[in-house]
Write a protein that holds these residues in place. Structure first.
Motif, short mmCIF file in Angstrom:
data_model
loop_
_atom_site.label_atom_id
_atom_site.label_comp_id
_atom_site.label_asym_id
_atom_site.label_seq_id
_atom_site.Cartn_x
_atom_site.Cartn_y
_atom_site.Cartn_z
N ASN A 1 47.18 39.82 27.56
CA ASN A 1 47.15 38.52 26.92
C ASN A 1 45.85 37.73 27.10
OD1 ASN A 1 50.11 37.97 25.87
ND2 ASN A 1 50.30 39.00 27.84
N THR A 2 44.88 38.27 27.83
CA THR A 2 43.58 37.61 27.94
C THR A 2 42.69 38.14 26.82
OG1 THR A 2 43.79 37.42 30.33
CG2 THR A 2 41.59 37.13 29.40
N THR A 3 42.42 37.29 25.83
CA THR A 3 41.67 37.74 24.65
C THR A 3 40.16 37.62 24.85
OG1 THR A 3 41.91 35.52 23.70
CG2 THR A 3 43.54 37.18 23.07
N ASN A 4 39.73 36.77 25.77
CA ASN A 4 38.30 36.59 26.02
C ASN A 4 37.81 37.69 26.96
OD1 ASN A 4 35.74 35.76 26.99
ND2 ASN A 4 36.24 33.61 26.60
N HIS A 5 37.05 38.65 26.43
CA HIS A 5 36.60 39.79 27.23
C HIS A 5 35.68 39.37 28.37
CE1 HIS A 5 37.46 43.19 24.09
NE2 HIS A 5 38.49 42.42 24.35
N GLN A 6 34.94 38.29 28.19
CA GLN A 6 34.03 37.84 29.25
C GLN A 6 34.81 37.30 30.46
OE1 GLN A 6 31.47 35.03 27.20
NE2 GLN A 6 29.92 36.61 26.85
N GLU A 7 36.02 36.82 30.21
CA GLU A 7 36.84 36.27 31.29
C GLU A 7 37.77 37.31 31.93
OE1 GLU A 7 39.06 33.01 29.78
OE2 GLU A 7 37.30 31.74 29.39
N LEU A 8 38.09 38.36 31.18
CA LEU A 8 39.16 39.27 31.60
C LEU A 8 38.90 39.91 32.96
CD1 LEU A 8 41.73 40.86 31.22
CD2 LEU A 8 40.51 42.40 29.68
N LEU A 9 37.74 40.51 33.16
CA LEU A 9 37.47 41.22 34.40
C LEU A 9 37.45 40.27 35.59
CD1 LEU A 9 36.95 44.04 35.49
CD2 LEU A 9 34.50 43.68 35.14
N HIS A 10 36.88 39.08 35.39
CA HIS A 10 36.86 38.08 36.46
C HIS A 10 38.28 37.64 36.80
CE1 HIS A 10 36.65 33.99 38.15
NE2 HIS A 10 35.60 34.46 38.77
N LYS A 11 39.09 37.37 35.78
CA LYS A 11 40.49 36.95 36.02
C LYS A 11 41.26 38.05 36.75
CE LYS A 11 41.54 33.61 32.36
NZ LYS A 11 42.42 33.35 31.19
N PHE A 12 40.99 39.30 36.36
CA PHE A 12 41.66 40.44 36.99
C PHE A 12 41.38 40.46 38.48
CE2 PHE A 12 41.09 44.75 38.63
CZ PHE A 12 42.34 45.30 38.41
N TYR A 13 40.10 40.44 38.86
CA TYR A 13 39.75 40.50 40.27
C TYR A 13 40.27 39.27 41.02
CZ TYR A 13 36.70 44.60 40.01
OH TYR A 13 36.22 45.89 39.89
N PHE A 14 40.10 38.10 40.45
CA PHE A 14 40.52 36.88 41.16
C PHE A 14 42.04 36.86 41.35
CE2 PHE A 14 41.80 32.50 41.69
CZ PHE A 14 40.86 32.02 42.59
N THR A 15 42.78 37.23 40.31
CA THR A 15 44.25 37.23 40.40
C THR A 15 44.74 38.18 41.48
OG1 THR A 15 44.49 36.65 38.06
CG2 THR A 15 46.39 37.68 39.13
N LEU A 16 44.16 39.39 41.52
CA LEU A 16 44.59 40.39 42.50
C LEU A 16 44.21 39.96 43.92
CD1 LEU A 16 46.04 43.14 42.15
CD2 LEU A 16 45.22 42.14 40.03
N LEU A 17 43.00 39.51 44.12
CA LEU A 17 42.55 39.11 45.45
C LEU A 17 43.34 37.91 45.95
CD1 LEU A 17 38.73 39.53 44.85
CD2 LEU A 17 40.09 40.88 46.46
N ASP A 18 43.60 36.97 45.06
CA ASP A 18 44.39 35.79 45.44
C ASP A 18 45.81 36.18 45.81
OD1 ASP A 18 44.72 32.82 45.60
OD2 ASP A 18 46.13 33.19 43.96
N SER A 19 46.38 37.13 45.07
CA SER A 19 47.74 37.60 45.37
C SER A 19 47.78 38.32 46.72
CB SER A 19 48.22 38.54 44.27
OG SER A 19 49.52 39.01 44.53
N PHE A 20 46.78 39.19 46.99
CA PHE A 20 46.72 39.87 48.28
C PHE A 20 46.58 38.86 49.42
CE2 PHE A 20 44.65 43.84 46.18
CZ PHE A 20 45.88 44.18 45.67
N TYR A 21 45.80 37.82 49.17
CA TYR A 21 45.59 36.79 50.20
C TYR A 21 46.89 36.04 50.48
CZ TYR A 21 43.70 32.73 52.62
OH TYR A 21 43.46 31.74 53.53
N ARG A 22 47.60 35.64 49.40
CA ARG A 22 48.84 34.88 49.57
C ARG A 22 49.96 35.74 50.18
NH1 ARG A 22 51.00 33.88 45.15
NH2 ARG A 22 49.53 34.74 43.65
N HIS A 23 49.91 37.03 49.94
CA HIS A 23 50.93 37.93 50.49
C HIS A 23 50.29 38.86 51.52
CE1 HIS A 23 52.40 36.87 46.40
NE2 HIS A 23 53.56 36.76 47.04
#
Length: 277
Positions: free
Chosen positions: A71-93
């Motif tokens: 659902n992320t249509t902006n290719h420039q944002e996708l990879l950054h969102k991917f890494y940030f989302t995963l790292l943030d999730s690992f941090y919270r859990h």
């Protein structure tokens, strides 16, 4: 708090301190303030409890990444969102991520290995979809190597806060990983993992979820969920399985209605995969 949830949360605290093997059911029940009988009403064994914890953590990670990639249509944002989302999730859990990373190589049980690997393969599918969207033919020969590199980045850099207690700027780390990934994608010329080798490396997945199993889960969720919008959406989705009358856009909207409900995120993921949205 539901007793099953209480047991999972308290057991997680002990597992983080002592590890799976060193923690007994007796210690878990004492930490929860319940009897062994109450424990066995919720879980048949410690292994079943561990598998429930894996499901709870991995389902959330799997569905979040799959939704983000689709659902992320902006290719420039996708990879950054991917890494940030995963790292943030690992941090919270971090407690549970720490347990998995420390002990995933130990054969606790065949079911444990199969379950973690099945989620890992789904995770790799999302990474591959993302990389193909971002780089296209540039990575035709190197995409499987790149998938392993992306997973390696997440694992190694996560260890900084999982095992070394280092405060991290996740925003800057995500930017750094995007840069590294771009360099590898655009300048790597010597592939190692071919499509054939990648297939050989895949452990057998558990049997794919069937239409009948999806119906069973939908029936269960219509009984459990009380919120009116989510409940009505589940009922309509269940009816659509028996008698398909809804347009794809409506089905997609109904799935979106249930996606963020904590009891429905997995069935929403399965429905997206089933309908190919």
């Amino acid at each position: 708090m539901i007793k099953k949830q209480l047991i999972m949360e308290k057991a997680l605290e002990l597992f983080a301190q002592r590890g799976f093997e060193a923690t007994s059911v007796q210690q878990i029940t004492e930490h929860c303030g319940i009897s062994k009988g109450a424990f066995y009403l919720s879980f048949k064994s410690k292994d079943e409890l561990i598998l429930a914890l894996i499901d709870h953590f991995m389902v959330q990670v799997t569905v979040d990444v799959d939704y983000l990639v689709r659902n992320t249509t902006n290719h420039q944002e996708l990879l950054h969102k991917f890494y940030f989302t995963l790292l943030d999730s690992f941090y919270r859990h971090s407690d549970f991520a720490k347990i998995l990373m420390k002990e995933q190589s130990q054969s606790i049980s065949k079911e444990f290995i199969l379950k973690t690997r099945s989620y890992d393969i789904r995770f790799e599918e999302s990474i591959q979809m993302m990389l193909e969207r971002l780089y296209g033919n540039e990575i035709k020969d190197t995409k499987y190597d790149l998938i392993y590199c992306v997973k390696g980045f997440l694992r190694i850099y996560s260890e900084l806060f999982l095992f070394h207690n280092v405060e991290l700027d996740l925003e800057r780390l995500s930017q750094s990983l995007v840069e590294k990934t771009n360099i590898l994608a655009r300048h790597s010329t010597i592939p190692f993992i071919s499509e054939e080798l990648n297939k050989l490396l895949q452990l057998p997945l558990e049997q794919e979820v069937t239409k009948e199993e999806i119906v069973k889960i939908l029936e269960q969720k219509t009984k459990e969920v009380e919120e009116p919008i989510e409940k009505e959406s589940l009922v309509l989705l269940l009816e659509h399985f028996s008698q398909p009358t809804l347009k794809p856009a409506i089905v997609k909207g109904l799935i979106e209605n249930i996606r963020n409900h904590p009891q429905c995120n997995w069935i929403a993921y399965l429905l997206v995969k089933y309908y190919g949205f």
